[in-house]
Scaffold this motif. Structure first.
Motif, PDB file in Angstrom:
ATOM      1  N   GLU A  46       0.819  -1.201   0.000  1.00  0.00           N
ATOM      2  CA  GLU A  46       0.000   0.000   0.000  1.00  0.00           C
ATOM      3  C   GLU A  46       0.860   1.260   0.000  1.00  0.00           C
ATOM      4  N   GLN A  47       0.306   2.313  -0.583  1.00  0.00           N
ATOM      5  CA  GLN A  47       0.966   3.616  -0.640  1.00  0.00           C
ATOM      6  C   GLN A  47       0.032   4.645  -0.023  1.00  0.00           C
ATOM      7  N   TYR A  48       0.569   5.424   0.939  1.00  0.00           N
ATOM      8  CA  TYR A  48      -0.227   6.455   1.601  1.00  0.00           C
ATOM      9  C   TYR A  48       0.213   7.843   1.151  1.00  0.00           C
ATOM     10  N   THR A  49      -0.756   8.724   0.996  1.00  0.00           N
ATOM     11  CA  THR A  49      -0.500  10.157   0.843  1.00  0.00           C
ATOM     12  C   THR A  49      -0.953  10.811   2.140  1.00  0.00           C
ATOM     13  N   ILE A  50       0.004  11.344   2.893  1.00  0.00           N
ATOM     14  CA  ILE A  50      -0.306  11.770   4.260  1.00  0.00           C
ATOM     15  C   ILE A  50       0.730  12.794   4.724  1.00  0.00           C
ATOM     16  N   THR A  51       0.332  13.750   5.516  1.00  0.00           N
ATOM     17  CA  THR A  51       1.297  14.650   6.143  1.00  0.00           C
ATOM     18  C   THR A  51       1.781  14.028   7.452  1.00  0.00           C
ATOM     19  N   THR A  52       2.872  14.560   7.982  1.00  0.00           N
ATOM     20  CA  THR A  52       3.399  14.048   9.246  1.00  0.00           C
ATOM     21  C   THR A  52       2.722  14.678  10.458  1.00  0.00           C
ATOM     22  N   HIS A  57       1.155  12.208  16.653  1.00  0.00           N
ATOM     23  CA  HIS A  57       2.402  12.631  16.028  1.00  0.00           C
ATOM     24  C   HIS A  57       3.159  13.629  16.901  1.00  0.00           C
ATOM     25  N   PHE A  58       4.455  13.690  16.661  1.00  0.00           N
ATOM     26  CA  PHE A  58       5.305  14.705  17.282  1.00  0.00           C
ATOM     27  C   PHE A  58       5.303  15.974  16.448  1.00  0.00           C
ATOM     28  N   ASP A  59       5.370  17.116  17.132  1.00  0.00           N
ATOM     29  CA  ASP A  59       5.806  18.388  16.549  1.00  0.00           C
ATOM     30  C   ASP A  59       7.233  18.630  17.034  1.00  0.00           C
ATOM     31  N   ALA A  60       8.154  18.804  16.096  1.00  0.00           N
ATOM     32  CA  ALA A  60       9.529  19.162  16.442  1.00  0.00           C
ATOM     33  C   ALA A  60       9.696  20.681  16.331  1.00  0.00           C
ATOM     34  N   PRO A  61      10.718  21.261  16.950  1.00  0.00           N
ATOM     35  CA  PRO A  61      10.920  22.707  16.869  1.00  0.00           C
ATOM     36  C   PRO A  61      10.961  23.255  15.445  1.00  0.00           C
ATOM     37  N   SER A  62      11.484  22.491  14.480  1.00  0.00           N
ATOM     38  CA  SER A  62      11.556  22.975  13.099  1.00  0.00           C
ATOM     39  C   SER A  62      10.185  23.179  12.474  1.00  0.00           C
ATOM     40  N   HIS A  63       9.147  22.689  13.138  1.00  0.00           N
ATOM     41  CA  HIS A  63       7.769  22.927  12.674  1.00  0.00           C
ATOM     42  C   HIS A  63       7.417  24.416  12.744  1.00  0.00           C
ATOM     43  N   ASP A  72      14.519  13.895  13.640  1.00  0.00           N
ATOM     44  CA  ASP A  72      15.539  12.845  13.529  1.00  0.00           C
ATOM     45  C   ASP A  72      16.834  13.189  14.257  1.00  0.00           C
ATOM     46  N   GLU A  73      16.912  14.382  14.839  1.00  0.00           N
ATOM     47  CA  GLU A  73      18.134  14.816  15.512  1.00  0.00           C
ATOM     48  C   GLU A  73      18.146  14.501  16.999  1.00  0.00           C
ATOM     49  N   TYR A  74      17.075  13.889  17.506  1.00  0.00           N
ATOM     50  CA  TYR A  74      16.987  13.601  18.936  1.00  0.00           C
ATOM     51  C   TYR A  74      17.478  12.187  19.242  1.00  0.00           C
ATOM     52  N   PRO A  75      18.120  11.979  20.389  1.00  0.00           N
ATOM     53  CA  PRO A  75      18.592  10.641  20.756  1.00  0.00           C
ATOM     54  C   PRO A  75      17.432   9.738  21.178  1.00  0.00           C
ATOM     55  N   LEU A  76      17.581   8.449  20.928  1.00  0.00           N
ATOM     56  CA  LEU A  76      16.548   7.488  21.298  1.00  0.00           C
ATOM     57  C   LEU A  76      16.226   7.515  22.783  1.00  0.00           C
ATOM     58  N   GLU A  77      17.236   7.791  23.597  1.00  0.00           N
ATOM     59  CA  GLU A  77      17.048   7.766  25.042  1.00  0.00           C
ATOM     60  C   GLU A  77      15.959   8.729  25.512  1.00  0.00           C
ATOM     61  N   LYS A 209      13.958  12.092   7.961  1.00  0.00           N
ATOM     62  CA  LYS A 209      15.044  13.040   7.734  1.00  0.00           C
ATOM     63  C   LYS A 209      14.504  14.464   7.608  1.00  0.00           C
ATOM     64  N   ASN A 210      15.074  15.371   8.415  1.00  0.00           N
ATOM     65  CA  ASN A 210      14.667  16.781   8.428  1.00  0.00           C
ATOM     66  C   ASN A 210      13.175  16.951   8.708  1.00  0.00           C
ATOM     67  N   GLY A 211      12.599  16.033   9.467  1.00  0.00           N
ATOM     68  CA  GLY A 211      11.159  16.059   9.718  1.00  0.00           C
ATOM     69  C   GLY A 211      10.741  17.105  10.725  1.00  0.00           C
ATOM     70  N   SER A 212       9.743  17.911  10.367  1.00  0.00           N
ATOM     71  CA  SER A 212       9.153  18.855  11.312  1.00  0.00           C
ATOM     72  C   SER A 212       8.197  18.148  12.264  1.00  0.00           C
ATOM     73  N   GLY A 213       7.906  16.904  11.948  1.00  0.00           N
ATOM     74  CA  GLY A 213       7.053  16.079  12.781  1.00  0.00           C
ATOM     75  C   GLY A 213       7.230  14.629  12.370  1.00  0.00           C
ATOM     76  N   ALA A 214       6.618  13.737  13.130  1.00  0.00           N
ATOM     77  CA  ALA A 214       6.703  12.314  12.809  1.00  0.00           C
ATOM     78  C   ALA A 214       5.609  11.563  13.544  1.00  0.00           C
ATOM     79  N   PHE A 215       5.102  10.525  12.916  1.00  0.00           N
ATOM     80  CA  PHE A 215       4.140   9.656  13.580  1.00  0.00           C
ATOM     81  C   PHE A 215       4.825   8.957  14.750  1.00  0.00           C
ATOM     82  N   VAL A 216       4.039   8.677  15.795  1.00  0.00           N
ATOM     83  CA  VAL A 216       4.613   8.064  16.986  1.00  0.00           C
ATOM     84  C   VAL A 216       3.615   7.074  17.584  1.00  0.00           C
TER      85      VAL A 216
END
Length: 223
Positions: A46-52, A57-63, A72-77, A209-216
């Motif tokens: 399947e292929q999805y068309t979707i925003t992050t 989802h997370f909002d990162a500061p670059s949002h 993607d710049e945050y450590p897993l910990e 990569k360079n994500g302003s957000g991400a599913f979680v």
């Protein structure tokens, strides 16, 4: 130990803020009984068309700022075994959450501590599939400042935004993300499963990569 899922499902036609496009799904490979019988297996792709910025989802500061960190710049910990405080602050449509509301909720749930992932239950997770969900409650700026003053690491909410959807200005997003670098998780759900106010969480974002957000996928770890 008991795990609870606090995440929404990703699916076509899922709820979204008005500014986001519809979530669409198409099949690159579609299964069939005929193929299964002929080859002994059948493929699905399947292929999805979707925003992050839909679903949980997370909002990162670059949002909200060009100089902000990407997800993607945050450590897993930072996302594993996170101390978590659940605050129940139910509000009506477009209800304003204030610093005073936070303090009142702390009297029930216990105090916010430095490094906490603070989850605010506005009661609106119950309307996720309904039109009413678009009339979400929000944090005023003083509430956001109260949280950052406590040194929280992540703010979570069952709404799709932390700001007033009726206004163009987004002071809580700007303060949390741009000014203080505090991550936000929106569209949490499943709060009816929570049986204790303080617990631990796992909230691993996709490594975009360079994500302003991400599913979680957010999982609460209850005793």
């Amino acid at each position: 130990m008991h795990l609870i899922d606090l995440s929404t499902v990703i699916e076509p036609g899922m709820p979204k803020p008005p500014s986001a496009p519809d979530v669409l799904r198409a099949y690159v490979l579609e299964q069939s009984k005929a193929q299964e019988q002929e080859k002994g297996y059948t493929n699905k792709l399947e292929q999805y068309t979707i925003t992050t910025h839909v679903g949980t989802h997370f909002d990162a500061p670059s949002h909200f700022t060009m100089g902000g960190k990407n997800i993607d710049e945050y450590p897993l910990e930072m996302f594993y075994d996170v101390p978590t405080l659940y605050l129940k602050i139910w509000k009506d449509d477009y209800g304003k959450i204030t610093a005073e509301d936070m303090m009142a909720a702390e009297l029930v749930s216990g105090p916010i501590q430095k490094g906490d992932f603070v989850i605010i239950d506005t009661g609106f997770y119950r309307y996720y599939e309904e039109e009413r969900y678009l009339r979400t409650p929000y944090l005023d700026l003083e509430a956001a400042e109260y949280l950052t003053g406590k040194g929280i690491s992540i703010l979570g909410t069952d709404c799709f935004t932390v700001d007033d959807v009726r206004e163009k200005k987004k002071p809580s997003h700007v303060h949390l993300l741009k000014e203080k670098g505090v991550l936000i998780i929106e569209c949490l759900t499943g709060f009816g499963q929570i049986t204790q106010n303080r617990f631990r969480s796992i909230c691993l974002p996709l490594k975009i990569k360079n994500g302003s957000g991400a599913f979680v996928r957010v999982a609460g770890i209850l005793d």
